[in-house]
Design a protein around this motif. Structure first.
Motif, PDB file in Angstrom:
ATOM      1  N   SER A   1       0.844  -1.193   0.000  1.00  0.00           N
ATOM      2  CA  SER A   1       0.000   0.000   0.000  1.00  0.00           C
ATOM      3  C   SER A   1       0.880   1.243   0.000  1.00  0.00           C
ATOM      4  CB  SER A   1      -0.916   0.013   1.235  1.00  0.00           C
ATOM      5  OG  SER A   1      -1.584   1.254   1.343  1.00  0.00           O
ATOM      6  N   ARG A   2       0.574   2.177  -0.901  1.00  0.00           N
ATOM      7  CA  ARG A   2       1.305   3.445  -0.924  1.00  0.00           C
ATOM      8  C   ARG A   2       1.007   4.265   0.338  1.00  0.00           C
ATOM      9  NH1 ARG A   2       0.351   5.511  -7.168  1.00  0.00           N
ATOM     10  NH2 ARG A   2       1.124   3.626  -8.198  1.00  0.00           N
ATOM     11  N   VAL A   3      -0.166   4.049   0.923  1.00  0.00           N
ATOM     12  CA  VAL A   3      -0.524   4.740   2.163  1.00  0.00           C
ATOM     13  C   VAL A   3       0.240   4.093   3.319  1.00  0.00           C
ATOM     14  CG1 VAL A   3      -2.383   5.363   3.748  1.00  0.00           C
ATOM     15  CG2 VAL A   3      -2.823   5.267   1.285  1.00  0.00           C
ATOM     16  N   GLY A   4       1.173   4.830   3.896  1.00  0.00           N
ATOM     17  CA  GLY A   4       1.977   4.268   4.983  1.00  0.00           C
ATOM     18  C   GLY A   4       3.063   3.321   4.505  1.00  0.00           C
ATOM     19  N   LEU A   5       3.175   3.129   3.175  1.00  0.00           N
ATOM     20  CA  LEU A   5       4.166   2.215   2.594  1.00  0.00           C
ATOM     21  C   LEU A   5       4.198   0.871   3.325  1.00  0.00           C
ATOM     22  CD1 LEU A   5       7.078   4.660   1.721  1.00  0.00           C
ATOM     23  CD2 LEU A   5       5.428   3.608   0.166  1.00  0.00           C
ATOM     24  N   LYS A   6       3.031   0.273   3.469  1.00  0.00           N
ATOM     25  CA  LYS A   6       2.918  -1.041   4.101  1.00  0.00           C
ATOM     26  C   LYS A   6       3.310  -2.131   3.112  1.00  0.00           C
ATOM     27  CE  LYS A   6      -0.875   0.650   6.974  1.00  0.00           C
ATOM     28  NZ  LYS A   6      -2.331   0.614   7.222  1.00  0.00           N
ATOM     29  N   ASN A   7       3.957  -3.174   3.618  1.00  0.00           N
ATOM     30  CA  ASN A   7       4.401  -4.303   2.787  1.00  0.00           C
ATOM     31  C   ASN A   7       5.230  -3.809   1.599  1.00  0.00           C
ATOM     32  OD1 ASN A   7       2.740  -6.318   4.320  1.00  0.00           O
ATOM     33  ND2 ASN A   7       1.076  -5.066   3.491  1.00  0.00           N
TER      34      ASN A   7
ATOM     35  N   VAL B   1      11.901   3.666   9.041  1.00  0.00           N
ATOM     36  CA  VAL B   1      11.183   2.399   8.955  1.00  0.00           C
ATOM     37  C   VAL B   1      11.796   1.534   7.858  1.00  0.00           C
ATOM     38  CG1 VAL B   1       8.970   1.280   8.493  1.00  0.00           C
ATOM     39  CG2 VAL B   1       9.046   3.423   9.798  1.00  0.00           C
ATOM     40  N   PHE B   2      12.072   0.287   8.203  1.00  0.00           N
ATOM     41  CA  PHE B   2      12.591  -0.699   7.257  1.00  0.00           C
ATOM     42  C   PHE B   2      11.589  -1.846   7.152  1.00  0.00           C
ATOM     43  CE2 PHE B   2      16.250   1.711   8.217  1.00  0.00           C
ATOM     44  CZ  PHE B   2      17.277   1.405   7.332  1.00  0.00           C
ATOM     45  N   THR B   3      11.455  -2.420   5.970  1.00  0.00           N
ATOM     46  CA  THR B   3      10.636  -3.616   5.786  1.00  0.00           C
ATOM     47  C   THR B   3      11.322  -4.789   6.477  1.00  0.00           C
ATOM     48  OG1 THR B   3       9.882  -2.764   3.647  1.00  0.00           O
ATOM     49  CG2 THR B   3       9.567  -5.117   4.071  1.00  0.00           C
ATOM     50  N   ARG B   4      10.574  -5.525   7.290  1.00  0.00           N
ATOM     51  CA  ARG B   4      11.138  -6.670   8.033  1.00  0.00           C
ATOM     52  C   ARG B   4      11.121  -7.904   7.136  1.00  0.00           C
ATOM     53  NH1 ARG B   4      11.405  -7.863  13.718  1.00  0.00           N
ATOM     54  NH2 ARG B   4      10.077  -6.057  14.196  1.00  0.00           N
ATOM     55  N   ILE B   5      12.289  -8.320   6.670  1.00  0.00           N
ATOM     56  CA  ILE B   5      12.372  -9.386   5.676  1.00  0.00           C
ATOM     57  C   ILE B   5      11.883 -10.733   6.211  1.00  0.00           C
ATOM     58  CG2 ILE B   5      13.988 -10.754   4.282  1.00  0.00           C
ATOM     59  CD1 ILE B   5      15.596  -8.189   3.845  1.00  0.00           C
ATOM     60  N   SER B   6      12.167 -11.057   7.459  1.00  0.00           N
ATOM     61  CA  SER B   6      11.780 -12.370   7.993  1.00  0.00           C
ATOM     62  C   SER B   6      10.272 -12.609   7.879  1.00  0.00           C
ATOM     63  CB  SER B   6      12.225 -12.512   9.448  1.00  0.00           C
ATOM     64  OG  SER B   6      11.620 -11.521  10.261  1.00  0.00           O
ATOM     65  N   HIS B   7       9.477 -11.541   8.027  1.00  0.00           N
ATOM     66  CA  HIS B   7       8.018 -11.667   7.930  1.00  0.00           C
ATOM     67  C   HIS B   7       7.592 -12.118   6.539  1.00  0.00           C
ATOM     68  CE1 HIS B   7       3.763 -10.755   8.574  1.00  0.00           C
ATOM     69  NE2 HIS B   7       3.784 -10.061   7.442  1.00  0.00           N
TER      70      HIS B   7
END
Length: 272
Positions: free
Chosen positions: A115-121, A242-248
């Motif tokens: 999602s561009r909103v909040g840059l989720k996932n 904020v960094f994307t958590r790769i393990s997830h």
């Protein structure tokens, strides 16, 4: 009516500023601020992404996790009509280096819940048109298993060719900065969009060291594994990030890699 000399300069300045904003990268974090140059080719997993959309060009980071696959941030490629070229084995990205391998990206897979909103996932897996040649200057970096987490307080490194100051000076050579994994509450207090399962809260409390424009998509390397992907910050503040958590996303990544492999098999259902 003829323009005065002062008005002419004002209009020219406005035109230059307008064009400058058009050429800025589309989103996210990304400058290595208060970092240091790395020893040439000492981060052989690093990938430099050139992203072209019409007459516009932007740049991101990424990293090689298989000879044919690069991980990066989804926001780097989330516009239509984008073409991506990856450069591996680079130190000075502005020069031709014998170690460099430039490979077009055949296609990529953005996470379905991005999602561009909040840059989720904020994660994308890019499939290279041909396999990279693995050598001392081009190597893959391992990623953590689904249940493998990086602890609060861990010191990790981020590399990139992004801005080296708030004024927008871009680095030609690969830079690196050391950042600490922070308490999740620090990022949760800044934004309700922070998701602890899929994001990491990272940064330097003194607000001197950070990533910025151009570094998006690069890896957060802790104990020789890529645990995070440079995603975004909060406004003009250098802390926190904020960094994307790769393990997830490890199960999703493995599934996409399996599909990539099937596409390379002649006659398979996924090929073509």
């Amino acid at each position: 009516m003829a323009l005065s000399h002062q008005h002419w300069w004002e209009m020219l300045l406005l035109l230059l500023l307008t064009n400058a904003f058009v050429l800025l990268p589309w989103a996210g974090a990304g400058r290595i601020i208060d970092g240091q140059k790395v020893k040439p080719h000492s981060r052989p997993y690093m990938a430099h992404l050139k992203i072209q959309r019409g007459s516009q060009t932007s740049y991101c980071g990424g990293f090689l996790i298989r000879p044919d696959a690069v991980l990066s941030a989804a926001h780097c490629v989330d516009k239509e009509g984008v073409r991506v070229t990856v450069t591996l084995g680079a130190h000075n990205i502005r020069l031709w280096e014998w170690s460099q391998q430039k490979i077009r990206v055949g296609h990529w897979v953005v996470h379905p819940k991005y999602s561009r909103v909040g840059l989720k996932n904020d994660i994308v897996l890019l499939k290279l048109e041909k396999n990279a040649r693995i050598n001392k200057n081009v190597q893959i970096i391992p990623i953590p298993d689904e249940k493998e987490s990086v602890r609060e307080g861990a010191l990790c490194n981020v590399s990139g060719w992004g801005w080296t100051s708030m004024k927008g000076h871009k680095s030609n050579v690969l830079m690196e900065v050391e950042l600490k994994v922070q308490k999740e509450e620090i990022c949760q207090q800044r934004s309700s969009n922070f998701q602890h399962q899929s994001m990491l809260c990272v940064g330097d409390e003194c607000s001197k060291k950070a990533t910025s424009k151009g570094d998006s998509g690069g890896p957060l390397v802790c104990n020789k594994k890529a645990h995070g992907i440079v995603s975004h910050g909060y406004g003009d503040c250098l802390f926190p990030e904020v960094f994307t958590r790769i393990s997830h996303f490890e199960p999703w990544i493995r599934e996409q890699l399996r599909r990539f492999a099937l596409q390379d098999i002649p006659g398979s259902p996924s090929s073509g």
